[in-house]
Motif scaffolding. Structure first.
Motif, PDB file in Angstrom:
ATOM      1  N   LEU A   1      10.266   8.602 -15.112  1.00  0.00           N
ATOM      2  CA  LEU A   1       8.906   8.103 -15.301  1.00  0.00           C
ATOM      3  C   LEU A   1       8.939   6.650 -15.761  1.00  0.00           C
ATOM      4  O   LEU A   1       8.196   5.812 -15.252  1.00  0.00           O
ATOM      5  N   MET A   2       9.832   6.337 -16.694  1.00  0.00           N
ATOM      6  CA  MET A   2       9.958   4.973 -17.185  1.00  0.00           C
ATOM      7  C   MET A   2      10.299   4.018 -16.045  1.00  0.00           C
ATOM      8  O   MET A   2       9.692   2.961 -15.897  1.00  0.00           O
ATOM      9  N   LYS A   3      11.245   4.409 -15.203  1.00  0.00           N
ATOM     10  CA  LYS A   3      11.640   3.557 -14.080  1.00  0.00           C
ATOM     11  C   LYS A   3      10.491   3.381 -13.083  1.00  0.00           C
ATOM     12  O   LYS A   3      10.277   2.297 -12.544  1.00  0.00           O
ATOM     13  N   LEU A   4       9.758   4.465 -12.840  1.00  0.00           N
ATOM     14  CA  LEU A   4       8.609   4.384 -11.933  1.00  0.00           C
ATOM     15  C   LEU A   4       7.549   3.438 -12.490  1.00  0.00           C
ATOM     16  O   LEU A   4       6.992   2.623 -11.750  1.00  0.00           O
ATOM     17  N   TYR A   5       7.275   3.539 -13.787  1.00  0.00           N
ATOM     18  CA  TYR A   5       6.293   2.646 -14.408  1.00  0.00           C
ATOM     19  C   TYR A   5       6.720   1.177 -14.324  1.00  0.00           C
ATOM     20  O   TYR A   5       5.905   0.298 -14.045  1.00  0.00           O
ATOM     21  N   VAL A   6       7.988   0.911 -14.558  1.00  0.00           N
ATOM     22  CA  VAL A   6       8.476  -0.475 -14.495  1.00  0.00           C
ATOM     23  C   VAL A   6       8.274  -1.034 -13.081  1.00  0.00           C
ATOM     24  O   VAL A   6       7.740  -2.130 -12.899  1.00  0.00           O
ATOM     25  N   ASN A   7       8.685  -0.281 -12.084  1.00  0.00           N
ATOM     26  CA  ASN A   7       8.555  -0.763 -10.704  1.00  0.00           C
ATOM     27  C   ASN A   7       7.091  -0.834 -10.264  1.00  0.00           C
ATOM     28  O   ASN A   7       6.702  -1.751  -9.544  1.00  0.00           O
ATOM     29  N   TYR A   8       6.293   0.115 -10.721  1.00  0.00           N
ATOM     30  CA  TYR A   8       4.860   0.079 -10.411  1.00  0.00           C
ATOM     31  C   TYR A   8       4.209  -1.140 -11.075  1.00  0.00           C
ATOM     32  O   TYR A   8       3.371  -1.812 -10.482  1.00  0.00           O
TER      33      TYR A   8
ATOM     34  N   ASP B   1       0.830  -1.212   0.000  1.00  0.00           N
ATOM     35  CA  ASP B   1       0.000   0.000   0.000  1.00  0.00           C
ATOM     36  C   ASP B   1       0.864   1.263   0.000  1.00  0.00           C
ATOM     37  O   ASP B   1       0.603   2.211  -0.744  1.00  0.00           O
ATOM     38  N   LYS B   2       1.896   1.251   0.832  1.00  0.00           N
ATOM     39  CA  LYS B   2       2.808   2.406   0.875  1.00  0.00           C
ATOM     40  C   LYS B   2       3.594   2.510  -0.429  1.00  0.00           C
ATOM     41  O   LYS B   2       3.833   3.597  -0.932  1.00  0.00           O
ATOM     42  N   SER B   3       3.997   1.362  -0.947  1.00  0.00           N
ATOM     43  CA  SER B   3       4.715   1.331  -2.219  1.00  0.00           C
ATOM     44  C   SER B   3       3.857   1.950  -3.315  1.00  0.00           C
ATOM     45  O   SER B   3       4.318   2.806  -4.081  1.00  0.00           O
ATOM     46  N   ASP B   4       2.602   1.529  -3.381  1.00  0.00           N
ATOM     47  CA  ASP B   4       1.646   2.041  -4.367  1.00  0.00           C
ATOM     48  C   ASP B   4       1.529   3.566  -4.269  1.00  0.00           C
ATOM     49  O   ASP B   4       1.548   4.271  -5.277  1.00  0.00           O
ATOM     50  N   GLN B   5       1.443   4.060  -3.060  1.00  0.00           N
ATOM     51  CA  GLN B   5       1.308   5.504  -2.812  1.00  0.00           C
ATOM     52  C   GLN B   5       2.499   6.259  -3.399  1.00  0.00           C
ATOM     53  O   GLN B   5       2.324   7.269  -4.086  1.00  0.00           O
ATOM     54  N   TYR B   6       3.718   5.790  -3.134  1.00  0.00           N
ATOM     55  CA  TYR B   6       4.909   6.489  -3.626  1.00  0.00           C
ATOM     56  C   TYR B   6       5.054   6.381  -5.139  1.00  0.00           C
ATOM     57  O   TYR B   6       5.420   7.344  -5.813  1.00  0.00           O
ATOM     58  N   PHE B   7       4.771   5.209  -5.692  1.00  0.00           N
ATOM     59  CA  PHE B   7       4.868   5.062  -7.145  1.00  0.00           C
ATOM     60  C   PHE B   7       3.849   5.960  -7.854  1.00  0.00           C
ATOM     61  O   PHE B   7       4.183   6.659  -8.803  1.00  0.00           O
ATOM     62  N   LYS B   8       2.595   5.959  -7.383  1.00  0.00           N
ATOM     63  CA  LYS B   8       1.563   6.769  -8.031  1.00  0.00           C
ATOM     64  C   LYS B   8       1.879   8.263  -7.960  1.00  0.00           C
ATOM     65  O   LYS B   8       1.768   8.976  -8.956  1.00  0.00           O
ATOM     66  N   SER B   9       2.262   8.735  -6.792  1.00  0.00           N
ATOM     67  CA  SER B   9       2.549  10.174  -6.685  1.00  0.00           C
ATOM     68  C   SER B   9       3.803  10.538  -7.479  1.00  0.00           C
ATOM     69  O   SER B   9       3.876  11.617  -8.071  1.00  0.00           O
ATOM     70  N   GLY B  10       4.782   9.635  -7.536  1.00  0.00           N
ATOM     71  CA  GLY B  10       5.966   9.876  -8.359  1.00  0.00           C
ATOM     72  C   GLY B  10       5.620   9.917  -9.837  1.00  0.00           C
ATOM     73  O   GLY B  10       6.101  10.775 -10.583  1.00  0.00           O
ATOM     74  N   ILE B  11       4.770   8.995 -10.275  1.00  0.00           N
ATOM     75  CA  ILE B  11       4.343   8.961 -11.677  1.00  0.00           C
ATOM     76  C   ILE B  11       3.612  10.252 -12.038  1.00  0.00           C
ATOM     77  O   ILE B  11       3.878  10.874 -13.069  1.00  0.00           O
ATOM     78  N   ASP B  12       2.688  10.668 -11.180  1.00  0.00           N
ATOM     79  CA  ASP B  12       1.940  11.910 -11.440  1.00  0.00           C
ATOM     80  C   ASP B  12       2.882  13.106 -11.574  1.00  0.00           C
ATOM     81  O   ASP B  12       2.743  13.919 -12.489  1.00  0.00           O
ATOM     82  N   LEU B  13       3.836  13.203 -10.663  1.00  0.00           N
ATOM     83  CA  LEU B  13       4.783  14.322 -10.697  1.00  0.00           C
ATOM     84  C   LEU B  13       5.690  14.241 -11.933  1.00  0.00           C
ATOM     85  O   LEU B  13       5.958  15.258 -12.586  1.00  0.00           O
ATOM     86  N   ALA B  14       6.144  13.044 -12.266  1.00  0.00           N
ATOM     87  CA  ALA B  14       7.017  12.876 -13.432  1.00  0.00           C
ATOM     88  C   ALA B  14       6.285  13.246 -14.723  1.00  0.00           C
ATOM     89  O   ALA B  14       6.872  13.861 -15.620  1.00  0.00           O
ATOM     90  N   ILE B  15       5.003  12.898 -14.819  1.00  0.00           N
ATOM     91  CA  ILE B  15       4.208  13.271 -15.997  1.00  0.00           C
ATOM     92  C   ILE B  15       4.056  14.785 -16.056  1.00  0.00           C
ATOM     93  O   ILE B  15       4.266  15.404 -17.104  1.00  0.00           O
TER      94      ILE B  15
END
Length: 186
Positions: free
Chosen positions: A163-170, A141-155
């Motif tokens: 963004l690519m790295k965040l998407y892969v890990n997400y 759940d915490k992982s999901d939170q950080y990946f999603k907010s990172g993806i939003d900010l990177a976009i």
């Protein structure tokens, strides 16, 4: 000062392109030049970046010596960006060693400083590190939170490489969650 910046930026460019050997050459040049002129900020950054290059090259013991020296120097710095970078590199090393509690500790300290400075790339790297660490310690759940907010900010900020790295890990997290859900319902 201009020559310091030139060598540093050349090293960072090669590091970004994953040309670690060339990056090391520039950071070593910077380090030797800086030592002659007692410019501690660039000496610290050189050590941290050389350590990061060796980490990328999977030469962990060499990386550790540079990272330790650079981290110690960064903690004495009055430059917040240098301190944040020291924490971020220490977090990356901890990640390689599988010390995920340390990853969370150092990355959390780093992200707070980067957020205060508005340094987007630093914030995003720490979202990636923290999200990955939470995933690996079993806190999806915490992982999901950080990946999603990172993806939003990177976009929003058009930071495509991170963004690519965040998407892969997400994606890895979502695959894990799907398999976990399927196992529970079977």
């Amino acid at each position: 000062e201009y020559y310091f910046k030139y060598l540093y930026e050349q090293g960072e460019m090669y590091l970004d392109y994953q040309e670690d050997t060339l990056a090391i050459e520039y950071f070593e040049k910077l380090k030797s030049f800086v030592v002659q002129h007692t410019e501690s900020k660039y000496l610290c950054l050189s050590n941290l970046n050389i350590g990061k290059c060796y980490l990328n090259m999977k030469k962990d013991s060499i990386a550790n010596s540079y990272i330790q020296e650079g981290f110690t120097q960064s903690m004495k710095s009055k430059d917040s960006l240098v301190v944040a970078f020291g924490y971020a590199i220490k977090s990356q090393y901890s990640n390689r060693m599988g010390a995920f509690d340390s990853v969370l500790y150092y990355a959390t300290k780093s992200i707070v400083i980067y957020e205060r400075l508005g340094h987007i790339k630093g914030i995003l790297i720490n979202h990636l590190l923290i999200g990955t660490a939470y995933f690996l310690v079993g806190m999806p759940d915490k992982s999901d939170q950080y990946f999603k907010s990172g993806i939003d900010l990177a976009i929003e900020k058009k930071e495509e490489f991170i963004l690519m790295k965040l998407y892969v890990n997400y994606g890895n997290l979502l695959t894990y969650l799907k398999k976990s859900l399927e196992a529970k319902t079977a």
